[in-house]
Design a protein around this motif. Structure first.
Motif, PDB file in Angstrom:
ATOM      1  N   HIS A  16      76.919  40.284 -15.034  1.00 33.06           N
ATOM      2  CA  HIS A  16      75.577  40.182 -14.445  1.00 33.06           C
ATOM      3  C   HIS A  16      74.847  39.055 -15.197  1.00 33.06           C
ATOM      4  CE1 HIS A  16      75.479  44.268 -12.425  1.00 33.06           C
ATOM      5  NE2 HIS A  16      76.414  44.501 -13.335  1.00 33.06           N
ATOM      6  N   ASN A  45      78.804  45.920 -17.561  1.00 34.64           N
ATOM      7  CA  ASN A  45      78.871  47.384 -17.578  1.00 34.64           C
ATOM      8  C   ASN A  45      80.338  47.812 -17.501  1.00 34.64           C
ATOM      9  OD1 ASN A  45      76.045  47.587 -17.564  1.00 34.64           O
ATOM     10  ND2 ASN A  45      75.981  47.425 -15.330  1.00 34.64           N
ATOM     11  N   THR A  70      79.726  50.585 -11.606  1.00 32.18           N
ATOM     12  CA  THR A  70      79.862  51.218 -10.288  1.00 32.18           C
ATOM     13  C   THR A  70      80.890  50.506  -9.419  1.00 32.18           C
ATOM     14  OG1 THR A  70      78.024  49.905  -9.399  1.00 32.18           O
ATOM     15  CG2 THR A  70      77.485  52.089 -10.282  1.00 32.18           C
ATOM     16  N   HIS A 120      82.938  41.994 -13.583  1.00 30.86           N
ATOM     17  CA  HIS A 120      81.843  41.097 -13.206  1.00 30.86           C
ATOM     18  C   HIS A 120      80.851  40.981 -14.353  1.00 30.86           C
ATOM     19  CE1 HIS A 120      80.918  45.192 -11.840  1.00 30.86           C
ATOM     20  NE2 HIS A 120      79.650  44.942 -12.124  1.00 30.86           N
ATOM     21  N   ASP A 180      73.242  39.308  -6.509  1.00 34.38           N
ATOM     22  CA  ASP A 180      73.371  40.767  -6.414  1.00 34.38           C
ATOM     23  C   ASP A 180      72.519  41.269  -5.240  1.00 34.38           C
ATOM     24  OD1 ASP A 180      74.211  43.150  -8.711  1.00 34.38           O
ATOM     25  OD2 ASP A 180      72.896  43.708  -7.049  1.00 34.38           O
TER      26      ASP A 180
HETATM   27  P1  AMP Z   1      77.923  47.561 -11.871  1.00 35.03           P
HETATM   28  O1  AMP Z   1      77.062  48.740 -11.547  1.00 35.03           O
HETATM   29  O2  AMP Z   1      77.717  46.986 -13.233  1.00 35.03           O
HETATM   30  O3  AMP Z   1      79.380  47.862 -11.577  1.00 35.03           O
HETATM   31  O4  AMP Z   1      77.456  46.394 -10.908  1.00 35.03           O
HETATM   32  C1  AMP Z   1      77.779  46.354  -9.562  1.00 35.03           C
HETATM   33  C2  AMP Z   1      76.737  45.519  -8.902  1.00 35.03           C
HETATM   34  O5  AMP Z   1      77.239  45.110  -7.662  1.00 35.03           O
HETATM   35  C3  AMP Z   1      75.417  46.253  -8.627  1.00 35.03           C
HETATM   36  O6  AMP Z   1      74.359  45.578  -9.299  1.00 35.03           O
HETATM   37  C4  AMP Z   1      75.283  46.191  -7.120  1.00 35.03           C
HETATM   38  O7  AMP Z   1      73.957  45.998  -6.702  1.00 35.03           O
HETATM   39  C5  AMP Z   1      76.159  45.003  -6.779  1.00 35.03           C
HETATM   40  N1  AMP Z   1      76.724  45.006  -5.428  1.00 35.03           N
HETATM   41  C6  AMP Z   1      77.386  46.012  -4.816  1.00 35.03           C
HETATM   42  N2  AMP Z   1      77.779  45.629  -3.593  1.00 35.03           N
HETATM   43  C7  AMP Z   1      77.356  44.338  -3.439  1.00 35.03           C
HETATM   44  C8  AMP Z   1      77.453  43.382  -2.385  1.00 35.03           C
HETATM   45  N3  AMP Z   1      78.058  43.663  -1.235  1.00 35.03           N
HETATM   46  N4  AMP Z   1      76.902  42.157  -2.579  1.00 35.03           N
HETATM   47  C9  AMP Z   1      76.293  41.856  -3.744  1.00 35.03           C
HETATM   48  N5  AMP Z   1      76.171  42.717  -4.767  1.00 35.03           N
HETATM   49  C10 AMP Z   1      76.688  43.944  -4.618  1.00 35.03           C
END
Ligand code: AMP
Length: 149
Positions: free
Chosen positions: A137, A122, A130, A135, A65
């Protein structure tokens, strides 16, 4: 890659055959395709955006991440674009097993399995989602707290 025939099958299933025509589907297709084209994780899967990869096979990608919430924070994603856990279907059952198995393997690989780690999915705005590409985590390397924020 989203195929028109696949999407038509989905639309027919949910809207009923009588209402379905290609005329109706075309604008919907454009929206769905645009969403997947703009998806940051689809771009990572395609190599258009760089990532720190931990594991990759034909179905699954795991990478660090960009904004870690713990000493170890890895994302495990399907290569296929699935919006979130609510959008899975019966045809994804092997893929979902593989994603969870990959979370386990990755946790072992980076050395957090024994002490413990957390898997988080999430979902939708109140769930804190977001990025609208399914995905998991994999978070570890410190003591987790409960309840989560
Ligand atoms: P969520 O908020 O559960 O949808 O998780 C999305 C995650 O994607 C967040 O923890 C972000 O930090 C991560 N994220 C967004 N863009 C990137 C990227 N380009 N490379 C790695 N992680 C990312």
């Amino acid at each position: 890659m989203i195929h028109n025939r696949f999407l038509r099958t989905i639309f027919v299933k949910f809207l009923g055959k009588s209402q379905i025509s290609w005329k109706l589907i075309t604008p919907l297709l454009k929206v769905v395709k645009a969403m997947s084209r703009d998806c940051v994780f689809c771009k990572i899967v395609k190599g258009e955006i760089g990532s720190r990869k931990v594991y990759e096979d034909e179905d699954v990608l795991a990478f660090y991440d960009i904004n870690p919430q713990a000493p170890v924070h890895i994302l495990v994603v399907p290569k296929k674009h699935i919006e979130n856990i609510l959008a899975i279907s019966d045809e994804d059952k092997d893929l979902i097993f593989k994603l969870i198995k990959t979370c386990n393997d990755v946790a072992r690989q980076v050395g957090i399995a024994e002490k413990g780690f957390r898997l988080v999915v999430n979902t939708n705005p109140e769930g804190g989602q977001t990025v609208y590409h399914l995905h998991f985590h994999v978070i570890g390397g410190r003591q987790m707290r409960w309840p989560p924020g």
